[in-house]
Design a protein around this motif. Sequence first.
Motif, PDB file in Angstrom:
ATOM      1  N   GLN A 135       0.833  -1.201   0.000  1.00 58.27           N
ATOM      2  CA  GLN A 135       0.000   0.000   0.000  1.00 58.27           C
ATOM      3  C   GLN A 135       0.867   1.250   0.000  1.00 58.27           C
ATOM      4  O   GLN A 135       0.566   2.222  -0.698  1.00 58.27           O
ATOM      5  CB  GLN A 135      -0.925  -0.004   1.226  1.00 58.27           C
ATOM      6  N   GLU A 152       2.422   1.570  -3.509  1.00 63.13           N
ATOM      7  CA  GLU A 152       1.408   2.006  -4.462  1.00 63.13           C
ATOM      8  C   GLU A 152       1.150   3.504  -4.337  1.00 63.13           C
ATOM      9  O   GLU A 152       1.084   4.226  -5.338  1.00 63.13           O
ATOM     10  CB  GLU A 152       0.120   1.224  -4.228  1.00 63.13           C
ATOM     11  N   ARG A 153       1.025   3.991  -3.111  1.00 60.51           N
ATOM     12  CA  ARG A 153       0.767   5.416  -2.911  1.00 60.51           C
ATOM     13  C   ARG A 153       1.968   6.259  -3.318  1.00 60.51           C
ATOM     14  O   ARG A 153       1.805   7.370  -3.852  1.00 60.51           O
ATOM     15  CB  ARG A 153       0.411   5.678  -1.448  1.00 60.51           C
ATOM     16  N   LEU A 162       1.896   6.536  -7.076  1.00 63.36           N
ATOM     17  CA  LEU A 162       0.825   7.436  -7.505  1.00 63.36           C
ATOM     18  C   LEU A 162       1.169   8.890  -7.217  1.00 63.36           C
ATOM     19  O   LEU A 162       0.830   9.782  -8.004  1.00 63.36           O
ATOM     20  CB  LEU A 162      -0.488   7.051  -6.821  1.00 63.36           C
ATOM     21  N   PHE A 215       4.288   0.942 -13.157  1.00 61.39           N
ATOM     22  CA  PHE A 215       3.081   0.200 -13.519  1.00 61.39           C
ATOM     23  C   PHE A 215       3.247  -0.382 -14.922  1.00 61.39           C
ATOM     24  O   PHE A 215       3.550   0.338 -15.868  1.00 61.39           O
ATOM     25  CB  PHE A 215       1.845   1.109 -13.483  1.00 61.39           C
ATOM     26  N   HIS A 257      -4.727  -0.675 -15.084  1.00 58.57           N
ATOM     27  CA  HIS A 257      -4.589  -0.822 -13.638  1.00 58.57           C
ATOM     28  C   HIS A 257      -4.136   0.501 -13.018  1.00 58.57           C
ATOM     29  O   HIS A 257      -4.646   0.924 -11.969  1.00 58.57           O
ATOM     30  CB  HIS A 257      -3.590  -1.926 -13.328  1.00 58.57           C
ATOM     31  N   PHE A 258      -3.168   1.173 -13.657  1.00 60.17           N
ATOM     32  CA  PHE A 258      -2.699   2.468 -13.180  1.00 60.17           C
ATOM     33  C   PHE A 258      -3.840   3.478 -13.163  1.00 60.17           C
ATOM     34  O   PHE A 258      -4.027   4.197 -12.174  1.00 60.17           O
ATOM     35  CB  PHE A 258      -1.565   2.972 -14.072  1.00 60.17           C
ATOM     36  N   ARG A 317      -7.036   2.962 -13.011  1.00 61.83           N
ATOM     37  CA  ARG A 317      -8.025   2.595 -12.001  1.00 61.83           C
ATOM     38  C   ARG A 317      -7.560   2.999 -10.602  1.00 61.83           C
ATOM     39  O   ARG A 317      -8.328   3.580  -9.819  1.00 61.83           O
ATOM     40  CB  ARG A 317      -8.298   1.096 -12.077  1.00 61.83           C
ATOM     41  N   LEU A 318      -6.298   2.711 -10.277  1.00 59.63           N
ATOM     42  CA  LEU A 318      -5.772   3.079  -8.972  1.00 59.63           C
ATOM     43  C   LEU A 318      -5.686   4.591  -8.809  1.00 59.63           C
ATOM     44  O   LEU A 318      -5.945   5.126  -7.719  1.00 59.63           O
ATOM     45  CB  LEU A 318      -4.388   2.456  -8.773  1.00 59.63           C
ATOM     46  N   ARG A 333      -9.093   5.991  -8.086  1.00 61.69           N
ATOM     47  CA  ARG A 333      -9.490   5.646  -6.727  1.00 61.69           C
ATOM     48  C   ARG A 333      -8.783   6.551  -5.710  1.00 61.69           C
ATOM     49  O   ARG A 333      -9.372   6.955  -4.704  1.00 61.69           O
ATOM     50  CB  ARG A 333      -9.151   4.188  -6.449  1.00 61.69           C
ATOM     51  N   ALA A 334      -7.502   6.889  -5.960  1.00 58.99           N
ATOM     52  CA  ALA A 334      -6.727   7.692  -5.013  1.00 58.99           C
ATOM     53  C   ALA A 334      -7.062   9.173  -5.084  1.00 58.99           C
ATOM     54  O   ALA A 334      -7.118   9.853  -4.053  1.00 58.99           O
ATOM     55  CB  ALA A 334      -5.236   7.482  -5.258  1.00 58.99           C
TER      56      ALA A 334
END
Length: 325
Positions: free
Chosen positions: A257, A260-261, A264, A287, A292-293, A295-296, A299-300
């Motif tokens: 997590q 990932e953050r 991003l 990524f 997938h990138f 989508r994330l 979401r963020a």
Amino acid sequence: MGMSHALPTVLMTDGAGSWEAIVEAIERHLLPRLETLGDSLFAVSPQPCPHDLSVLPVLGWSRTRRDRVPLFVFVFSGQGQMLLQNYLVVLKAGHGVFMPSNTPYAPYSVNGDRIVPCDWLWVRVHSFGVSVLRARLSPQMHSQSLHYTVRDRRLVELFQAWEQERSRPNANPIVTKGLLCAFFGTLIRSAPFLPASLCPRHKNTDRFPPSLCQALMLFHSRYDKPLCLTAVAHECGVTPAHLCRLFRRYLAMTPWQYLERLRLQIASQLLRETALGIADIAFLVGFQDLRHFQRLFRRAFGVSPSAFRGWRCPRSRTVASLRAG
């Protein structure tokens, strides 16, 4: 028998990995050789692989790979030994190799347990410019610089002109040498882009255990590479389960997590400060799947990457806001 354990990969801390040191090495070693040899500097004669040759297990560099972009490799000192399309390529100091996109290769190979030290330069050509990395191999470890990104379309145009000229049946070696000299000359006169998130910025980091600090530095220096939790934990001297407990206790999240953050956040900075394409940015921050990138990212940040370019994100949604315990 090859080595049974992977060499650790660490961030260069002796100054050799700075942009200024890389530029100086290109000026002192690569450009004079290029002036003498022309683009034959990057031509090699592959050899059949010896029976006892194997891929050297180096953390993060162990597997055969295919880069989606063209790649120049040059050896500043020592001797590089790599696998290229199932053949052995030995590069002495002052020599290099050019690999077109999607060429299968393994960066390091070894005969038995004997590791020959080397100091490499890796220059990848993207649609926006180039990315540059310096890496050193010794019997004890593998060290590397940060990944420097140079956004300059002139570099792309010079590279394309070189490829076009060298593909001609009557290619002029003076022209191809001139184009490559201009390419590397332009590169060393350029300023790289460095994300603001290359170093962990948390409150009370002095209270973090050394193994957690090491993991954070690994993530911030290699966020663009595939990472294995087991290998990261091993390099930090703890078990994967213990590393996960440290992240949860001090940062209230799992290692992945956090990574990932981090990716991003760096992507959001690239979106704000550059005109790079979204697919290029996704690839640069680690990524491999564009959807997938996207989508994330949505979401963020609540918006798509393309919409984000005209939208200022709340600070609370960046990695800078992660709890430090």
